[in-house]
Design a protein around this motif. Structure first.
Motif, PDB file in Angstrom:
ATOM      1  N   LEU A  73       0.721  -1.198   0.010  1.00 12.45           N
ATOM      2  CA  LEU A  73      -0.085   0.034   0.193  1.00 12.45           C
ATOM      3  C   LEU A  73       0.976   1.340   0.047  1.00 12.45           C
ATOM      4  O   LEU A  73       0.234   2.315  -0.211  1.00 12.45           O
ATOM      5  CB  LEU A  73      -0.944  -0.066   1.149  1.00 12.45           C
ATOM      6  CG  LEU A  73      -2.173  -1.068   1.163  1.00 12.45           C
ATOM      7  CD1 LEU A  73      -2.848  -1.235   2.493  1.00 12.45           C
ATOM      8  CD2 LEU A  73      -2.979  -0.767  -0.101  1.00 12.45           C
ATOM      9  N   TRP A  74       2.211   1.025   0.327  1.00 15.12           N
ATOM     10  CA  TRP A  74       2.956   2.252   0.049  1.00 15.12           C
ATOM     11  C   TRP A  74       3.151   2.774  -1.218  1.00 15.12           C
ATOM     12  O   TRP A  74       3.457   3.952  -1.445  1.00 15.12           O
ATOM     13  CB  TRP A  74       4.458   1.866   0.633  1.00 15.12           C
ATOM     14  CG  TRP A  74       4.515   1.795   2.192  1.00 15.12           C
ATOM     15  CD1 TRP A  74       3.882   1.071   3.288  1.00 15.12           C
ATOM     16  CD2 TRP A  74       5.510   2.553   3.015  1.00 15.12           C
ATOM     17  NE1 TRP A  74       4.433   1.265   4.307  1.00 15.12           N
ATOM     18  CE2 TRP A  74       5.415   2.235   4.237  1.00 15.12           C
ATOM     19  CE3 TRP A  74       6.698   3.487   2.536  1.00 15.12           C
ATOM     20  CZ2 TRP A  74       6.037   2.720   5.280  1.00 15.12           C
ATOM     21  CZ3 TRP A  74       7.421   4.034   3.506  1.00 15.12           C
ATOM     22  CH2 TRP A  74       7.107   3.323   4.831  1.00 15.12           C
ATOM     23  N   VAL A  75       2.830   2.020  -2.023  1.00 20.79           N
ATOM     24  CA  VAL A  75       2.897   2.510  -3.491  1.00 20.79           C
ATOM     25  C   VAL A  75       1.727   3.848  -3.865  1.00 20.79           C
ATOM     26  O   VAL A  75       1.994   4.512  -4.773  1.00 20.79           O
ATOM     27  CB  VAL A  75       2.581   1.430  -4.503  1.00 20.79           C
ATOM     28  CG1 VAL A  75       1.025   1.154  -4.615  1.00 20.79           C
ATOM     29  CG2 VAL A  75       3.163   1.517  -5.818  1.00 20.79           C
ATOM     30  N   LEU A  76       1.001   3.769  -2.758  1.00 19.90           N
ATOM     31  CA  LEU A  76       0.181   5.218  -2.756  1.00 19.90           C
ATOM     32  C   LEU A  76       0.632   6.465  -2.959  1.00 19.90           C
ATOM     33  O   LEU A  76       0.094   7.473  -3.169  1.00 19.90           O
ATOM     34  CB  LEU A  76      -1.116   4.808  -1.949  1.00 19.90           C
ATOM     35  CG  LEU A  76      -1.981   3.916  -2.158  1.00 19.90           C
ATOM     36  CD1 LEU A  76      -3.162   3.572  -0.994  1.00 19.90           C
ATOM     37  CD2 LEU A  76      -2.938   3.917  -3.363  1.00 19.90           C
ATOM     38  N   LEU A  77       1.793   6.550  -2.107  1.00 21.57           N
ATOM     39  CA  LEU A  77       2.855   7.487  -2.277  1.00 21.57           C
ATOM     40  C   LEU A  77       3.095   8.134  -3.609  1.00 21.57           C
ATOM     41  O   LEU A  77       3.485   9.127  -3.776  1.00 21.57           O
ATOM     42  CB  LEU A  77       3.901   7.178  -1.448  1.00 21.57           C
ATOM     43  CG  LEU A  77       3.805   6.822  -0.023  1.00 21.57           C
ATOM     44  CD1 LEU A  77       5.067   6.486   0.952  1.00 21.57           C
ATOM     45  CD2 LEU A  77       2.956   8.232   0.970  1.00 21.57           C
ATOM     46  N   TYR A  78       3.006   7.200  -4.589  1.00 24.23           N
ATOM     47  CA  TYR A  78       3.156   7.516  -5.874  1.00 24.23           C
ATOM     48  C   TYR A  78       2.483   8.916  -6.560  1.00 24.23           C
ATOM     49  O   TYR A  78       2.522   9.607  -7.320  1.00 24.23           O
ATOM     50  CB  TYR A  78       3.247   6.572  -6.892  1.00 24.23           C
ATOM     51  CG  TYR A  78       4.381   5.623  -7.027  1.00 24.23           C
ATOM     52  CD1 TYR A  78       5.592   5.991  -6.750  1.00 24.23           C
ATOM     53  CD2 TYR A  78       4.002   4.273  -7.681  1.00 24.23           C
ATOM     54  CE1 TYR A  78       6.725   5.142  -6.751  1.00 24.23           C
ATOM     55  CE2 TYR A  78       5.298   3.552  -7.991  1.00 24.23           C
ATOM     56  CZ  TYR A  78       6.657   4.055  -7.453  1.00 24.23           C
ATOM     57  OH  TYR A  78       7.692   3.062  -7.454  1.00 24.23           O
ATOM     58  N   LEU A  79       1.300   8.805  -5.783  1.00 25.31           N
ATOM     59  CA  LEU A  79       0.244   9.982  -6.122  1.00 25.31           C
ATOM     60  C   LEU A  79       0.611  11.194  -5.523  1.00 25.31           C
ATOM     61  O   LEU A  79      -0.084  12.291  -5.698  1.00 25.31           O
ATOM     62  CB  LEU A  79      -1.113   9.420  -5.575  1.00 25.31           C
ATOM     63  CG  LEU A  79      -1.682   8.229  -6.150  1.00 25.31           C
ATOM     64  CD1 LEU A  79      -3.154   7.872  -5.363  1.00 25.31           C
ATOM     65  CD2 LEU A  79      -1.813   7.932  -7.389  1.00 25.31           C
ATOM     66  N   ILE A  80       1.777  11.354  -4.521  1.00 29.28           N
ATOM     67  CA  ILE A  80       1.919  12.653  -3.936  1.00 29.28           C
ATOM     68  C   ILE A  80       3.027  13.130  -4.650  1.00 29.28           C
ATOM     69  O   ILE A  80       4.249  12.479  -4.861  1.00 29.28           O
ATOM     70  CB  ILE A  80       2.332  12.627  -2.470  1.00 29.28           C
ATOM     71  CG1 ILE A  80       1.084  11.976  -1.567  1.00 29.28           C
ATOM     72  CG2 ILE A  80       2.677  13.888  -1.750  1.00 29.28           C
ATOM     73  CD1 ILE A  80       1.376  11.518  -0.423  1.00 29.28           C
ATOM     74  N   PRO A  81       3.071  14.364  -5.247  1.00 31.40           N
ATOM     75  CA  PRO A  81       4.350  14.932  -5.792  1.00 31.40           C
ATOM     76  C   PRO A  81       5.505  15.095  -5.165  1.00 31.40           C
ATOM     77  O   PRO A  81       5.298  15.229  -3.854  1.00 31.40           O
ATOM     78  CB  PRO A  81       3.779  16.261  -6.405  1.00 31.40           C
ATOM     79  CG  PRO A  81       2.371  16.087  -6.491  1.00 31.40           C
ATOM     80  CD  PRO A  81       1.829  15.185  -5.412  1.00 31.40           C
ATOM     81  N   LEU A  82       6.655  14.894  -5.601  1.00 24.52           N
ATOM     82  CA  LEU A  82       7.866  14.921  -5.222  1.00 24.52           C
ATOM     83  C   LEU A  82       8.256  13.717  -4.187  1.00 24.52           C
ATOM     84  O   LEU A  82       9.402  13.082  -4.027  1.00 24.52           O
ATOM     85  CB  LEU A  82       8.067  16.050  -4.167  1.00 24.52           C
ATOM     86  CG  LEU A  82       9.121  17.053  -5.051  1.00 24.52           C
ATOM     87  CD1 LEU A  82       8.542  18.191  -5.582  1.00 24.52           C
ATOM     88  CD2 LEU A  82      10.257  17.366  -4.136  1.00 24.52           C
ATOM     89  N   VAL A  83       7.363  13.299  -3.246  1.00 26.62           N
ATOM     90  CA  VAL A  83       7.390  12.246  -2.497  1.00 26.62           C
ATOM     91  C   VAL A  83       7.785  10.942  -3.463  1.00 26.62           C
ATOM     92  O   VAL A  83       8.265   9.855  -3.104  1.00 26.62           O
ATOM     93  CB  VAL A  83       5.971  11.734  -1.612  1.00 26.62           C
ATOM     94  CG1 VAL A  83       6.145  10.663  -0.854  1.00 26.62           C
ATOM     95  CG2 VAL A  83       5.868  13.150  -0.778  1.00 26.62           C
ATOM     96  N   ASN A  84       6.919  10.882  -4.599  1.00 26.14           N
ATOM     97  CA  ASN A  84       6.998   9.805  -5.346  1.00 26.14           C
ATOM     98  C   ASN A  84       8.414   9.609  -6.107  1.00 26.14           C
ATOM     99  O   ASN A  84       9.162   8.486  -6.069  1.00 26.14           O
ATOM    100  CB  ASN A  84       6.339   9.748  -6.840  1.00 26.14           C
ATOM    101  CG  ASN A  84       6.135  10.960  -7.626  1.00 26.14           C
ATOM    102  OD1 ASN A  84       7.227  11.944  -7.246  1.00 26.14           O
ATOM    103  ND2 ASN A  84       5.418  11.105  -8.485  1.00 26.14           N
ATOM    104  N   LEU A  85       9.098  10.850  -6.079  1.00 20.85           N
ATOM    105  CA  LEU A  85      10.705  10.538  -6.468  1.00 20.85           C
ATOM    106  C   LEU A  85      11.634  10.039  -5.323  1.00 20.85           C
ATOM    107  O   LEU A  85      12.422   9.220  -5.604  1.00 20.85           O
ATOM    108  CB  LEU A  85      11.198  11.736  -7.011  1.00 20.85           C
ATOM    109  CG  LEU A  85      10.541  12.621  -8.256  1.00 20.85           C
ATOM    110  CD1 LEU A  85      11.060  13.782  -8.377  1.00 20.85           C
ATOM    111  CD2 LEU A  85      10.964  11.766  -9.528  1.00 20.85           C
TER     112      LEU A  85
END
Length: 97
Positions: A73-85
Motif C-alpha cells: 500500500l506504500w505505492v499510494l505515495l506515488y500519487l503525491i508529487p515529489l514524494v514519488n521521486l
C-alpha cells in the motif's frame, strides 16, 4: 534482458518480491525508450502502451516494497508529487531481505 521481459510478463502479479536489479533495469530502459520514441508514438497506440507501462510499474513497485519488508500500500505515495521521486530512490538503493 530477462528483467525487462519479466516486467511485462508479471504485469498483474502484485505478490512476491522483486530485486533491485529487476526494479531498476526495466524502469531505465522504459525511460530511455520514452525519451527516444516520445514524439513518434501517439494516439491510441501510445495511450495503450502508457497504460500497460503504468500498471507494470505499479506491480513491480509493490513487489519491490515487499522485498524491502513494507506493505504494498506504500505505492499510494506515488500519487503525491515529489514524494514519488523519494520513494523510487529509496526502492533503488535499499537492499532486500
Amino acid at each position: 534482458m530477462n528483467e525487462f521481459v519479466s516486467f511485462f510478463t508479471n504485469i498483474l502479479n502484485f505478490s512476491g518480491r522483486a530485486s533491485r536489479k529487476e526494479f531498476i533495469i526495466p524502469l531505465v530502459v522504459i525511460l530511455i525508450l520514452s525519451m527516444v520514441l516520445g514524439g513518434v508514438i501517439g494516439g491510441v497506440i501510445g495511450t495503450i502502451l502508457s497504460i500497460i507501462v503504468f500498471i507494470s510499474s505499479i506491480s513491480i513497485s509493490v513487489r519491490r516494497l515487499h522485498d524491502c519488508g513494507h506493505s504494498g500500500l506504500w505505492v499510494l505515495l506515488y500519487l503525491i508529487p515529489l514524494v514519488n521521486l523519494i520513494l523510487i530512490i529509496y526502492l533503488c538503493v535499499k537492499p532486500g531481505k
